[in-house]
Scaffold this active site. Structure first.
Site, PDB file in Angstrom:
ATOM      1  N   ASP A  15       0.927  -1.252  -0.003  1.00  0.00           N
ATOM      2  CA  ASP A  15       0.056  -0.081  -0.071  1.00  0.00           C
ATOM      3  C   ASP A  15       0.763   1.252   0.275  1.00  0.00           C
ATOM      4  O   ASP A  15       1.655   1.379   0.745  1.00  0.00           O
ATOM      5  CB  ASP A  15      -0.735  -0.114   1.240  1.00  0.00           C
ATOM      6  CG  ASP A  15      -1.944   1.138   1.331  1.00  0.00           C
ATOM      7  OD1 ASP A  15      -2.788   0.991   0.436  1.00  0.00           O
ATOM      8  OD2 ASP A  15      -1.985   1.724   2.270  1.00  0.00           O
ATOM      9  N   GLU A  19       1.670  -0.340  -4.869  1.00  0.00           N
ATOM     10  CA  GLU A  19       0.681   0.402  -5.203  1.00  0.00           C
ATOM     11  C   GLU A  19       1.467   1.644  -5.304  1.00  0.00           C
ATOM     12  O   GLU A  19       1.540   2.267  -3.880  1.00  0.00           O
ATOM     13  CB  GLU A  19      -0.385   0.419  -4.235  1.00  0.00           C
ATOM     14  CG  GLU A  19      -1.378   1.541  -4.777  1.00  0.00           C
ATOM     15  CD  GLU A  19      -2.119   2.224  -3.618  1.00  0.00           C
ATOM     16  OE1 GLU A  19      -3.205   2.687  -3.845  1.00  0.00           O
ATOM     17  OE2 GLU A  19      -1.445   2.605  -2.552  1.00  0.00           O
TER      18      GLU A  19
HETATM   19  C1  GLC Z   1      -4.152   3.044  -0.747  1.00  0.00           C
HETATM   20  C2  GLC Z   1      -5.288   2.146  -0.708  1.00  0.00           C
HETATM   21  C3  GLC Z   1      -6.547   2.982  -0.098  1.00  0.00           C
HETATM   22  C4  GLC Z   1      -6.469   3.514   1.161  1.00  0.00           C
HETATM   23  C5  GLC Z   1      -5.032   4.365   0.943  1.00  0.00           C
HETATM   24  C6  GLC Z   1      -4.376   4.560   2.595  1.00  0.00           C
HETATM   25  O1  GLC Z   1      -4.280   4.035  -1.693  1.00  0.00           O
HETATM   26  O2  GLC Z   1      -5.576   1.528  -1.794  1.00  0.00           O
HETATM   27  O3  GLC Z   1      -7.623   2.049  -0.144  1.00  0.00           O
HETATM   28  O4  GLC Z   1      -7.427   4.481   1.546  1.00  0.00           O
HETATM   29  O5  GLC Z   1      -4.047   3.816   0.560  1.00  0.00           O
HETATM   30  O6  GLC Z   1      -4.013   3.301   3.268  1.00  0.00           O
END
Ligand code: GLC
Ligand code: MG
Length: 591
Positions: free
Chosen positions: A226, A309
């Site tokens: 994340d 991500e």
């Molecule tokens: C990422 C996740 C999202 C979350 C954010 C904070 O972007 O995909 O859903 O709100 O991180 O953890």
């Protein structure tokens, strides 16, 4: 995009084939399960691990290779579990550690790999470490695990810098010290209840290496990481006046998008850092991923993966995350963010292959996830406007029919390309976004922190319809669902589509079966001469050239004729009587 690619296409190789014995993740199709919303076993209206385990055979039959589970850890759920209070245990709403063990072993028994979500940028404010930090006070080692600072101005009343939260409002919250006086501030790039770790502190790195080992020991096959571009902040935490660009086009804090200040321009000029926000994509993150790669490679079964991500541009910078000693994959958000237009799609495909091939990583493809408007709805919106962050009844509504038609075509393009693809739960049903959810149900902190200016992500997180004529559309044994299911969802239920020729579910099954049988994920890619203008046409060929599949999408007004002798195996919609490919239709054809 900094580098421009000429619009004209050539038949030159875009991407060379992988060897037949390439590791599983080079061409895996990975299905994202959002545990709250996939399957509920106990009728409390919230999906859970036993619910998932019971339904895993559906995914084997769908033909995916792996699942990725959004967070299932102990959490107060202020950001639907992306606010973790205990990384080594399951939240009771989802089940227990033994439920997780059973899920993993059942998945493995069905031939499915399992990725879990790792949230290393921040913890929950309910995490033991953060509670200890609050209790221990300024200057303590407990506080040094997070980013606590004195405020500015008289009495420290102003936040330490001007960073906003991605979810709206300020990025800092002031604490009250033990003696009742207003004290330090802590940084939270997301919600107030998601304090950012200080990754300069070695204790944080050690803790996460140990968390990785914990889940490897439990048998997981990898981690989706994340906010992978956010862990390290620029030294000195300088002010920033540009957009903070987490979710791109329609940034959650668009109002923060001011031109850079004088100091900022000077800093950018001096450091040559480029206009990169000081909270994202700092070079120091790469040391972290090198360490994690070493942790994974030291495991008895060293084929576990990390997927970033990282909302990072340009793609050459994103490719740094997947160098051979860092992560294995990164989500291709550039592809997801590309409008429904042939030129930009071709450019995204070209750049994606080029940048990933430069570092020897597989390209990934993705169209939907739990943070963006579902592509069956997104592609039915005006394509000249930026992607909205959520849709509500009082805003422009998508054209559902057009959206689905394009979504099916977009999916055929995605699954026809070599590399690894991510499929978000429900997209195989052609499921649209919930676009008319009454506001009182909304839970995304974005909606609340922006006072409703940003609608937020609840609309793509609605519980999945399995059976049309059942309570909660078969999501669970009761009527309860944590977010309401739109009336329209019954028609999309699995039982309405399974075995039905032409249904979106059967289209996905058939595409995935062919992709697997033909090993298309390991194929080479080159442009077909038909590519150009409003047509995207890629030839996906086996390494020995014996199999050649034309993957063609027509995004233009006029129907397109296929090359002579091409045999259509799949089409996203009906072809014209003369076999021409109509507007917004994709085909796979053997050459
Ligand atoms: C990422 C996740 C999202 C979350 C954010 C904070 O972007 O995909 O859903 O709100 O991180 O953890
Ligand atoms: Mg439940």
């Amino acid at each position: 995009m900094t580098q421009t690619t000429p619009d004209a296409t050539s038949t030159e190789l875009l991407h060379a084939a992988d060897p037949a014995d390439a590791p599983w993740w080079r061409d895996a199709v990975i299905y994202q399960i959002y545990p709250r919303s996939w399957a509920d076993s106990d009728g409390d209206g919230i999906g859970d691990l036993p619910g998932i385990t019971a339904r895993l055979p559906y995914l084997r039959d769908l033909g995916v290779d792996a699942i990725w589970l959004s967070p299932f850890y102990v959490s107060p759920m202020n950001d639907a579990g992306y606010d973790v209070a205990d990384y080594r245990d399951i939240d009771p709403v989802f089940g227990s550690l033994s439920d997780a063990d059973l899920l993993i072993s059942t998945a493995h028994g069905l031939g499915l790999k399992v990725l879990v979500d790792l949230v290393p940028n921040h913890s929950s404010s309910e995490h033991e470490w953060f509670k200890a930090a609050l209790a221990a006070g300024p200057g303590s080692p407990e506080r040094a695990r997070y980013i606590f600072r004195e405020g500015k101005g008289p009495g420290g009343e102003e936040p330490p810098n001007n960073w906003p939260s991605v979810f709206g409002g300020e990025g800092w919250t002031r604490v009250t010290e033990a003696d009742g006086t207003p004290g330090e501030w802590y940084l939270h790039i997301f919600d107030t209840t998601q304090p950012d770790y200080d990754w300069n502190n070695p204790e944080v790195g050690d803790e996460f290496a140990s968390i990785l080992e914990f889940w490897c020991d439990r048998g997981v096959d990898g981690f989706r990481v994340d906010v992978a571009h956010g862990l390290v902040k620029e030294d000195g935490l300088p002010d920033w006046h540009g957009p903070i660009q987490l979710l791109d086009a329609s940034d959650m804090s668009a109002e923060a998008a001011l031109p850079p200040s004088h100091e900022e321009s000077a800093r950018i000029h001096e450091t040559g850092a480029g206009p990169r926000p000081p909270m994202w994509d700092q070079d120091g993150v790469h040391d972290i991923y090198r360490r994690w790669r070493a942790v994974l490679d030291a495991q008895p079964a060293p084929d576990r993966i990390l997927c970033a991500e990282a909302w990072v541009k340009p793609e050459s910078r994103l490719a740094k995350y997947v160098r051979s000693d860092e992560m294995h994959q990164a989500f291709n958000f550039d592809f997801l963010d590309t409008h429904w237009a042939a030129g930009p799609l071709r450019e995204s495909i070209t750049t994606s292959f080029r940048e990933n091939d430069n570092v020897g990583a597989p390209t990934t493809w993705v169209l939907s996830n739990h943070d963006v408007v579902r592509h069956a709805s997104r592609l039915g919106l005006d394509q000249s406007l930026p992607r909205p962050n959520g849709i509500s009844a009082d805003r422009a509504q998508p054209d559902a029919e057009l959206g689905l038609r394009r979504a099916r075509a977009a999916t055929m393009l995605m699954l026809g390309l070599p590399g690894s693809s991510y499929v978000y739960q429900g997209e195989e049903l052609g499921l649209p976004e919930s676009t008319d959810m009454p506001h009182e149900f909304r839970q995304d902190p974005t909606f609340h922190r922006t006072e409703g200016k940003e609608i937020g992500r609840d609309g793509c997180r609605v519980p999945i319809p399995w059976v049309r004529d059942a309570p909660s559309l078969g999501f669970g044994p009761s009527d309860a669902t944590w977010l309401p299911q739109p009336d329209s969802y019954g028609a999309y239920a699995v039982d309405q589509q399974a075995g039905v020729e032409g249904s979106t579910l059967e289209l996905y099954r058939s595409l995935l079966a062919t992709r697997r049988a033909d090993r298309m994920g390991l194929g080479s890619a080159s442009w077909h001469p038909l590519s150009g203008g409003d047509v995207v046409a890629v030839v996906n060929a086996s390494g020995d050239g014996a199999r050649q599949t034309l993957v063609l999408v027509n995004l233009g007004a006029d129907a397109v004729a296929l090359p002579e002798g091409a045999t259509v195996t799949h089409a996203s919609g009906p072809l014209a009587e003369d076999g021409m490919v109509p507007t917004d239709v994709a085909v796979w054809a053997r050459l």
